[in-house]
Design a protein around this motif. Sequence first.
Motif, PDB file in Angstrom:
ATOM      1  N   ILE A  81       5.264 -11.619  -7.833  1.00 28.63           N
ATOM      2  CA  ILE A  81       5.313 -10.831  -9.267  1.00 28.63           C
ATOM      3  C   ILE A  81       4.181  -9.692  -8.884  1.00 28.63           C
ATOM      4  O   ILE A  81       3.190  -9.648  -8.610  1.00 28.63           O
ATOM      5  CB  ILE A  81       4.518 -11.709 -10.275  1.00 28.63           C
ATOM      6  CG1 ILE A  81       5.508 -12.678 -10.296  1.00 28.63           C
ATOM      7  CG2 ILE A  81       4.808 -10.733 -11.492  1.00 28.63           C
ATOM      8  CD1 ILE A  81       6.773 -12.488 -10.896  1.00 28.63           C
ATOM      9  N   LEU A  82       4.724  -8.372  -8.980  1.00 34.84           N
ATOM     10  CA  LEU A  82       4.150  -6.983  -8.950  1.00 34.84           C
ATOM     11  C   LEU A  82       3.812  -6.318 -10.112  1.00 34.84           C
ATOM     12  O   LEU A  82       4.930  -6.140 -11.181  1.00 34.84           O
ATOM     13  CB  LEU A  82       4.899  -6.076  -7.709  1.00 34.84           C
ATOM     14  CG  LEU A  82       5.291  -6.825  -6.597  1.00 34.84           C
ATOM     15  CD1 LEU A  82       5.946  -6.041  -5.626  1.00 34.84           C
ATOM     16  CD2 LEU A  82       3.848  -7.274  -5.566  1.00 34.84           C
ATOM     17  N   GLU A 138       0.907  -1.426   0.099  1.00 32.41           N
ATOM     18  CA  GLU A 138       0.000  -0.073  -0.054  1.00 32.41           C
ATOM     19  C   GLU A 138       0.882   1.368   0.055  1.00 32.41           C
ATOM     20  O   GLU A 138       0.361   2.292  -0.316  1.00 32.41           O
ATOM     21  CB  GLU A 138      -1.024   0.036   1.189  1.00 32.41           C
ATOM     22  CG  GLU A 138      -1.999  -1.033   1.262  1.00 32.41           C
ATOM     23  CD  GLU A 138      -3.066  -1.053   2.408  1.00 32.41           C
ATOM     24  OE1 GLU A 138      -2.571  -0.243   3.255  1.00 32.41           O
ATOM     25  OE2 GLU A 138      -3.879  -1.981   2.458  1.00 32.41           O
ATOM     26  N   VAL A 139       2.164   1.379   0.751  1.00 29.78           N
ATOM     27  CA  VAL A 139       2.745   2.085   0.566  1.00 29.78           C
ATOM     28  C   VAL A 139       4.206   2.431  -0.144  1.00 29.78           C
ATOM     29  O   VAL A 139       5.016   3.049  -0.332  1.00 29.78           O
ATOM     30  CB  VAL A 139       3.220   2.555   2.144  1.00 29.78           C
ATOM     31  CG1 VAL A 139       2.193   2.868   3.135  1.00 29.78           C
ATOM     32  CG2 VAL A 139       4.048   1.356   2.749  1.00 29.78           C
ATOM     33  N   ARG A 140       4.138   0.965  -1.048  1.00 27.20           N
ATOM     34  CA  ARG A 140       5.402   0.947  -1.774  1.00 27.20           C
ATOM     35  C   ARG A 140       5.799   2.123  -2.531  1.00 27.20           C
ATOM     36  O   ARG A 140       6.892   2.367  -2.899  1.00 27.20           O
ATOM     37  CB  ARG A 140       5.401  -0.340  -2.532  1.00 27.20           C
ATOM     38  CG  ARG A 140       6.926  -0.612  -3.147  1.00 27.20           C
ATOM     39  CD  ARG A 140       6.597  -2.034  -4.102  1.00 27.20           C
ATOM     40  NE  ARG A 140       8.015  -2.429  -4.563  1.00 27.20           N
ATOM     41  CZ  ARG A 140       8.686  -3.478  -3.936  1.00 27.20           C
ATOM     42  NH1 ARG A 140       8.369  -4.153  -3.205  1.00 27.20           N
ATOM     43  NH2 ARG A 140       9.792  -3.536  -4.687  1.00 27.20           N
ATOM     44  N   MET A 159       6.834  -5.102 -14.992  1.00 30.39           N
ATOM     45  CA  MET A 159       6.479  -5.666 -13.907  1.00 30.39           C
ATOM     46  C   MET A 159       7.816  -5.940 -13.034  1.00 30.39           C
ATOM     47  O   MET A 159       8.923  -5.594 -13.461  1.00 30.39           O
ATOM     48  CB  MET A 159       6.040  -7.260 -14.321  1.00 30.39           C
ATOM     49  CG  MET A 159       4.715  -7.320 -14.652  1.00 30.39           C
ATOM     50  SD  MET A 159       3.990  -9.016 -14.963  1.00 30.39           S
ATOM     51  CE  MET A 159       2.339  -8.649 -15.426  1.00 30.39           C
ATOM     52  N   ILE A 160       7.710  -6.346 -11.647  1.00 28.27           N
ATOM     53  CA  ILE A 160       8.717  -6.442 -10.826  1.00 28.27           C
ATOM     54  C   ILE A 160       8.522  -7.675 -10.058  1.00 28.27           C
ATOM     55  O   ILE A 160       7.477  -8.367  -9.736  1.00 28.27           O
ATOM     56  CB  ILE A 160       8.440  -4.997  -9.521  1.00 28.27           C
ATOM     57  CG1 ILE A 160       8.502  -3.767 -10.205  1.00 28.27           C
ATOM     58  CG2 ILE A 160       9.601  -5.290  -8.549  1.00 28.27           C
ATOM     59  CD1 ILE A 160       8.224  -2.945  -9.082  1.00 28.27           C
ATOM     60  N   VAL A 208       1.091  -0.461  -6.871  1.00 26.95           N
ATOM     61  CA  VAL A 208       1.153  -1.650  -7.173  1.00 26.95           C
ATOM     62  C   VAL A 208       0.298  -2.919  -6.981  1.00 26.95           C
ATOM     63  O   VAL A 208      -0.325  -2.503  -5.715  1.00 26.95           O
ATOM     64  CB  VAL A 208       2.681  -2.116  -6.749  1.00 26.95           C
ATOM     65  CG1 VAL A 208       3.624  -1.241  -7.560  1.00 26.95           C
ATOM     66  CG2 VAL A 208       2.794  -2.381  -5.464  1.00 26.95           C
ATOM     67  N   THR A 209      -0.187  -3.510  -7.601  1.00 28.25           N
ATOM     68  CA  THR A 209      -0.945  -4.786  -7.384  1.00 28.25           C
ATOM     69  C   THR A 209      -0.024  -6.075  -7.414  1.00 28.25           C
ATOM     70  O   THR A 209       1.030  -6.083  -8.084  1.00 28.25           O
ATOM     71  CB  THR A 209      -2.156  -4.831  -8.158  1.00 28.25           C
ATOM     72  OG1 THR A 209      -1.641  -4.808  -9.615  1.00 28.25           O
ATOM     73  CG2 THR A 209      -3.045  -3.527  -8.020  1.00 28.25           C
TER      74      THR A 209
END
Length: 620
Positions: free
Chosen positions: A489-490, A457-459, A502-503, A471-472
Motif C-alpha cells: 500500500i503506497l 525513491e524514483v517512482r 492511495m495506491i 511515495v511512502t
Amino acid sequence: MQESLKTVTCPPCGGPRRGQGERTLDRQNLRANNAYLREERDRLSNLVNKSEGHSNPSINALAYLHGPPLYASASNNPYVTYGTSSNYLVDPPSLVREPYSRERINIVQPPQQRNPLQLQHSQQLSQMEKVMMTEAMVTALTEVTALIRTEESMWIKSSIDGRLVIDQRYYETTFPKPSQFKSPSTRIESSKEVTVIPMDAKNLVNMFLDTEKWAKLFSTIVSEAETIHVLESMDPQRNFSKLMYEQLHILSPLLPPREFMILRCCQQLEEDVWVIADVSYHQVDFEFEIPACSKRPSGCLIQALPNGHSKVTWMEHVEVNDKGRAHRIYRDLLCGGFGYGARRWTATLERMCERLSLYSVSDFPTTDYPGDVKTIDGRKSVMALGERMLKNFAWILKMPENSGFPQQPVTNSSGVRISMRVNKEVGQPAGLIVCAGLSLCLPLAPQQVYNFLKNLEVRHQWDALCQASPVTEVARFVTGTDNQNCVNILKPSGEAENGDLMILQDSFIDALGGMVVYAPVDLRTAHATFSGNVDPSGIPLLPSGFIFSRDGSPPSAAAELDGGVNNCKTLLTVAFQILVNGPTNFDEDQINDWTTRVHTLLSSTIRRVKGMLNCDDDGQ
C-alpha cells in the motif's frame, strides 16, 4: 385388459405401443450392443494391462457408460482453498466456472464477441462417443505415466538451453500416431520439470480437477476454462474424467491465445500418487475454430510428501501449426518452449502455492510490515484484493481479439494497441473504459527491470499517479519465499489533488519473469480494506502495470534471471486503463480524444522508463 393394452401409447413420443415382434428385435439389439461394449471394455483393459512395471491406469477408472452425472458442485468461496488435512477427500469438481465474459466495444465498430461455448453437461453422449473418449483417456493416462517415469530413453537435453525435451524419433516408435496438422510449418514443443510445493497432494488434485479453481490458480496463463461434459466414474474418489475447453495466453497484446478442447482425466495409481492427463479431443460438435495447436498426451504426476508437501512432475507435449508467424520479439520465447512449457506451469504453481500458504497464516509473519493494517482479517483482505487485481490485469491483455483496432506507432516499440469496453461487472468501475497496451524489448535482464519498477525513491519520476510527489510505503505483505514478492500500500506525499489517494500494488518475480500491477484507491476505500470488515470482491479496481519476461533467445535462455550476461534481454508489456465518466454514447471526436489521452499517457511513461534505464532507441 387385453383390449386396453392395445390402445396404450408410448409416453415419450405419444405413438402406439410397439408390437411383440418389434420388442423382441429391440431386446436382441440391446443384447448385441451390450456384448459389443463388454468386448470393447475387455480390449481396453487388456491394452492397459500389457504395460509393465508400475501401476497403470485402469479402465474401471474412466467413463461409466451410462451418461454424465447429475451432480454439480460449486463453491461460494471466492478464493482458492488451501488445507493440509490428511482426511481430506477429493470433491467432485464444479461444473460452473467463474464468468470471464465482458461486454466490449470497438473504436470503429460495435462489439463482436465470439459465441461462447455452452455448457453441454445436460446433453447425452452417444455410446460411440463414450467409447471413443474412454479409449482416448486410457491411452493418454498410460502415455503420460510412461513418459514421466521413463528417463534416459525418452528424454534428451536440448542443445540450445539444456532443458529436457522428448526424443521425437524414439517417441514416434513407441507411441505411433498421425500428425494433427498436414503442414510444413508444424513443429513440436515438449518439456518436463520437477518441483516440490507446500500443498497437500489431495487438495492439489482437487484444484486441478475443479475448472474454476484451475483458472484461478493459473490466472496468468489460463484466460478461459469451461467444463463441457463430466463423465461418470465407477470410483469417483480415485478417478475422474471430463471434457473441457481452455484458452491459454502469453500476456501481450501482440499474441493470440491458444485454444484447446481437451479430455482431462485423473487416476490414483497408488495410495499417495496421482496422475492427471490432458489430451486434445476433436471428435465433438461445437462452434470451435480450427485449432492452431493440438495437445498430445500431457500432464503431471503428483506424489504426496511428508509435512503437507507434494512433489509434482510436469510434462508438456504440444503440436503447433505455425501458419501465422508470431511477432518477431516473441519468436524465440515461443519456439524455445519457455512460452507455454512445463517450466512456466511449475513456476506459476510454486508461486501460487506459496501465496496460498502465506494467506492462511494466523499471525503476521516477521517479513511483513503491517503499518496501518492492524488485523489478520485486514491482511487477508489486502492480499485477496491484490490477487484479484493481478487476475483482472491479465484479462485485459486479451487484446488480440480486437485486432481490427487501429495501431498508433511508438518509437522502438511494437506499436500501441487501443481498445474500449463498457464495464457493468462488480469489482471494476462502471462505465466506458479505454485501455492502451504495447510490448517492447529492453536490453536488460528481467531482474534489473523489476528492481527499477519497485524502487520507491524514483517512482514519482515515471508514475503519473504520484503527480511528481514522492511515495511512502503504508503497508507491505510478503506473498512468497522471495521477499520481493509482495502486496504494497503506497501513499503519495503531495497535499494537492492526490491527498486522498492511495495506491495498491501487487508484484512478483519468478524463474521466467514477473508482474508489477497497481491501481488507485481512495482513502476511505483503503481504510475499509484495512479493517477486514468488507468483502474485497466488491471493491472497484482499475489496474494498470507491467509484465516482463526473459526473451527466450539462445544466449540468455540458460542464463540466471539476474543475468549480467551479454545480450540478456527483457520482453516488457505495459498496459494502462482510463475510466471515462458519464454516459457511454460518445461521438467519434470524443472517442478520439480519450484514445489520444491514454496513448499519450502510455507512450510518455515508456519514454521516461527507458530514459531512466539508459535504454536508447537504436534497437531492441
